[in-house]
Design a protein around this motif. Structure first.
Motif, PDB file in Angstrom:
ATOM      1  N   UNK A  62       0.831  -1.203   0.000  1.00 20.80           N
ATOM      2  CA  UNK A  62       0.000   0.000   0.000  1.00 20.80           C
ATOM      3  C   UNK A  62       0.868   1.257   0.000  1.00 20.80           C
ATOM      4  N   UNK A  63       1.972   1.242   0.738  1.00 21.26           N
ATOM      5  CA  UNK A  63       2.879   2.386   0.748  1.00 21.26           C
ATOM      6  C   UNK A  63       3.469   2.607  -0.651  1.00 21.26           C
ATOM      7  N   UNK A  64       3.847   1.522  -1.316  1.00 23.68           N
ATOM      8  CA  UNK A  64       4.413   1.631  -2.661  1.00 23.68           C
ATOM      9  C   UNK A  64       3.364   2.083  -3.672  1.00 23.68           C
ATOM     10  N   UNK A  65       2.126   1.640  -3.491  1.00 27.83           N
ATOM     11  CA  UNK A  65       1.043   2.112  -4.364  1.00 27.83           C
ATOM     12  C   UNK A  65       0.780   3.599  -4.141  1.00 27.83           C
ATOM     13  N   UNK A  66       0.908   4.049  -2.900  1.00 31.38           N
ATOM     14  CA  UNK A  66       0.742   5.476  -2.603  1.00 31.38           C
ATOM     15  C   UNK A  66       1.843   6.289  -3.286  1.00 31.38           C
ATOM     16  N   UNK A  67       3.070   5.770  -3.271  1.00 37.63           N
ATOM     17  CA  UNK A  67       4.170   6.466  -3.957  1.00 37.63           C
ATOM     18  C   UNK A  67       3.909   6.537  -5.467  1.00 37.63           C
ATOM     19  N   UNK A  68       3.358   5.468  -6.026  1.00 35.25           N
ATOM     20  CA  UNK A  68       2.996   5.474  -7.441  1.00 35.25           C
ATOM     21  C   UNK A  68       1.930   6.527  -7.706  1.00 35.25           C
ATOM     22  N   UNK A  69       0.973   6.645  -6.804  1.00 40.90           N
ATOM     23  CA  UNK A  69      -0.076   7.659  -6.954  1.00 40.90           C
ATOM     24  C   UNK A  69       0.500   9.066  -6.842  1.00 40.90           C
ATOM     25  N   UNK A  70       1.482   9.256  -5.979  1.00 42.97           N
ATOM     26  CA  UNK A  70       2.135  10.568  -5.860  1.00 42.97           C
ATOM     27  C   UNK A  70       2.799  10.950  -7.181  1.00 42.97           C
ATOM     28  N   UNK A  71       3.422   9.971  -7.840  1.00 40.48           N
ATOM     29  CA  UNK A  71       4.014  10.237  -9.159  1.00 40.48           C
ATOM     30  C   UNK A  71       2.929  10.630 -10.160  1.00 40.48           C
ATOM     31  N   UNK A  72       1.801   9.964 -10.132  1.00 43.02           N
ATOM     32  CA  UNK A  72       0.702  10.287 -11.040  1.00 43.02           C
ATOM     33  C   UNK A  72       0.119  11.662 -10.716  1.00 43.02           C
ATOM     34  N   UNK A  73       0.046  11.993  -9.430  1.00 45.69           N
ATOM     35  CA  UNK A  73      -0.463  13.318  -9.034  1.00 45.69           C
ATOM     36  C   UNK A  73       0.470  14.418  -9.515  1.00 45.69           C
ATOM     37  N   UNK A  74       1.769  14.160  -9.418  1.00 45.18           N
ATOM     38  CA  UNK A  74       2.750  15.149  -9.875  1.00 45.18           C
ATOM     39  C   UNK A  74       2.592  15.418 -11.365  1.00 45.18           C
ATOM     40  N   UNK A  75       2.169  14.397 -12.102  1.00 51.84           N
ATOM     41  CA  UNK A  75       1.942  14.552 -13.538  1.00 51.84           C
ATOM     42  C   UNK A  75       0.573  15.164 -13.824  1.00 51.84           C
ATOM     43  N   UNK A  80      -5.938  14.685  -5.636  1.00 49.19           N
ATOM     44  CA  UNK A  80      -5.458  14.419  -4.280  1.00 49.19           C
ATOM     45  C   UNK A  80      -6.562  13.803  -3.429  1.00 49.19           C
ATOM     46  N   UNK A  81      -6.177  12.894  -2.535  1.00 51.31           N
ATOM     47  CA  UNK A  81      -7.108  12.367  -1.549  1.00 51.31           C
ATOM     48  C   UNK A  81      -7.989  11.225  -2.010  1.00 51.31           C
ATOM     49  N   UNK A  82      -7.704  10.636  -3.160  1.00 56.73           N
ATOM     50  CA  UNK A  82      -8.517   9.516  -3.648  1.00 56.73           C
ATOM     51  C   UNK A  82      -7.648   8.275  -3.755  1.00 56.73           C
ATOM     52  N   UNK A  83      -8.194   7.156  -3.307  1.00 59.18           N
ATOM     53  CA  UNK A  83      -7.487   5.889  -3.468  1.00 59.18           C
ATOM     54  C   UNK A  83      -7.548   5.485  -4.932  1.00 59.18           C
ATOM     55  N   UNK A  84      -6.465   4.920  -5.407  1.00 63.59           N
ATOM     56  CA  UNK A  84      -6.417   4.486  -6.798  1.00 63.59           C
ATOM     57  C   UNK A  84      -7.211   3.197  -6.986  1.00 63.59           C
ATOM     58  N   UNK A  85      -7.505   2.892  -8.233  1.00 68.54           N
ATOM     59  CA  UNK A  85      -8.182   1.626  -8.544  1.00 68.54           C
ATOM     60  C   UNK A  85      -7.333   0.448  -8.071  1.00 68.54           C
ATOM     61  N   UNK A  86      -6.023   0.585  -8.218  1.00 75.00           N
ATOM     62  CA  UNK A  86      -5.121  -0.489  -7.787  1.00 75.00           C
ATOM     63  C   UNK A  86      -5.200  -0.695  -6.276  1.00 75.00           C
ATOM     64  N   UNK A  87      -5.235   0.412  -5.532  1.00 71.44           N
ATOM     65  CA  UNK A  87      -5.330   0.311  -4.073  1.00 71.44           C
ATOM     66  C   UNK A  87      -6.627  -0.376  -3.657  1.00 71.44           C
ATOM     67  N   UNK A  88      -7.713   0.020  -4.280  1.00 74.72           N
ATOM     68  CA  UNK A  88      -9.013  -0.569  -3.943  1.00 74.72           C
ATOM     69  C   UNK A  88      -9.050  -2.054  -4.300  1.00 74.72           C
ATOM     70  N   UNK A  89      -8.555  -2.401  -5.469  1.00 78.94           N
ATOM     71  CA  UNK A  89      -8.545  -3.805  -5.888  1.00 78.94           C
ATOM     72  C   UNK A  89      -7.663  -4.635  -4.958  1.00 78.94           C
ATOM     73  N   UNK A  90      -6.485  -4.110  -4.621  1.00 77.35           N
ATOM     74  CA  UNK A  90      -5.594  -4.844  -3.727  1.00 77.35           C
ATOM     75  C   UNK A  90      -6.249  -5.048  -2.364  1.00 77.35           C
ATOM     76  N   UNK A  91      -6.909  -4.033  -1.862  1.00 73.49           N
ATOM     77  CA  UNK A  91      -7.582  -4.156  -0.576  1.00 73.49           C
ATOM     78  C   UNK A  91      -8.666  -5.230  -0.622  1.00 73.49           C
ATOM     79  N   UNK A  92      -9.444  -5.261  -1.699  1.00 74.40           N
ATOM     80  CA  UNK A  92     -10.507  -6.265  -1.826  1.00 74.40           C
ATOM     81  C   UNK A  92      -9.910  -7.670  -1.917  1.00 74.40           C
ATOM     82  N   UNK A  93      -8.853  -7.832  -2.720  1.00 77.26           N
ATOM     83  CA  UNK A  93      -8.215  -9.148  -2.852  1.00 77.26           C
ATOM     84  C   UNK A  93      -7.612  -9.568  -1.511  1.00 77.26           C
ATOM     85  N   UNK A  94      -7.014  -8.624  -0.809  1.00 80.85           N
ATOM     86  CA  UNK A  94      -6.408  -8.923   0.483  1.00 80.85           C
ATOM     87  C   UNK A  94      -7.466  -9.313   1.513  1.00 80.85           C
TER      88      UNK A  94
END
Length: 157
Positions: A62-75, A80-94
């Motif tokens: 989740x920390x690494x996914x957040x860093x990926x989202x920070x890179x996307x936000x910078x672009x 800001x403040x929204x969980x990515x689709x990847x974060x949500x999917x990972x949470x559901x699978x977990x």
């Protein structure tokens, strides 16, 4: 346990086998991104019924996914403040936690004198398969619905 498996090369071998599944579940994560190996370690631990060992890998993912989202936000691609689709999917699978071997449940049943402690393995596998497939299906539908709404609102780009 996961560190021992990592040092022995077992986690890397199992992670390599999980690449197609991870690519299907998380197509927007670049190949070789550190989040993928953490997610694989988390999923492997959950499949083996080692939920307590899956937690550190899940937190790292989740920390690494957040860093990926920070890179996307910078672009400027993500708000800001929204969980990515990847974060949500990972949470559901977990949370759905597909388990091939429910070690804890088998240990509890054995400890309390069950005549057939492994009898729970089949039903547990079936139940976790259903919950994981249902969770992934809902995530896919919601991600596509979100993309459709975005296209409908902003037009084709």
């Amino acid at each position: 346990i996961l560190e021992i498996g990592r040092r022995a090369g077992l986690i890397e071998q199992l992670s390599a086998g999980m690449r197609p599944v991870l690519h299907f579940l998380f197509p927007r994560i670049p190949a070789g991104h550190p989040a993928l190996s953490s997610m694989a370690a988390n999923m492997i631990a959950n499949m083996l019924g080692l939920g307590w060992a899956a937690t550190p890998a899940g937190l790292t993912a989740m920390k690494e996914l957040e860093e990926l989202e920070e890179e996307r936000r910078a672009a400027g691609a993500v708000t800001q403040g929204m969980a990515s689709d990847e974060m949500c999917t990972f949470l559901v699978v977990n949370i759905s936690s597909l388990q091939l071997i429910p070690i804890n449940m088998i240990a509890y049943r054995s400890q309390y004198g069950s005549a057939h402690p492994l009898a729970v393995a089949g039903p547990a596998f079936l139940a976790t398969c259903v919950s994981t497939l249902a969770g992934v299906a809902v995530c896919r539908v919601m991600c596509r619905r979100k993309q459709y709404k975005s296209i409908k609102k902003d037009g084709w780009k």
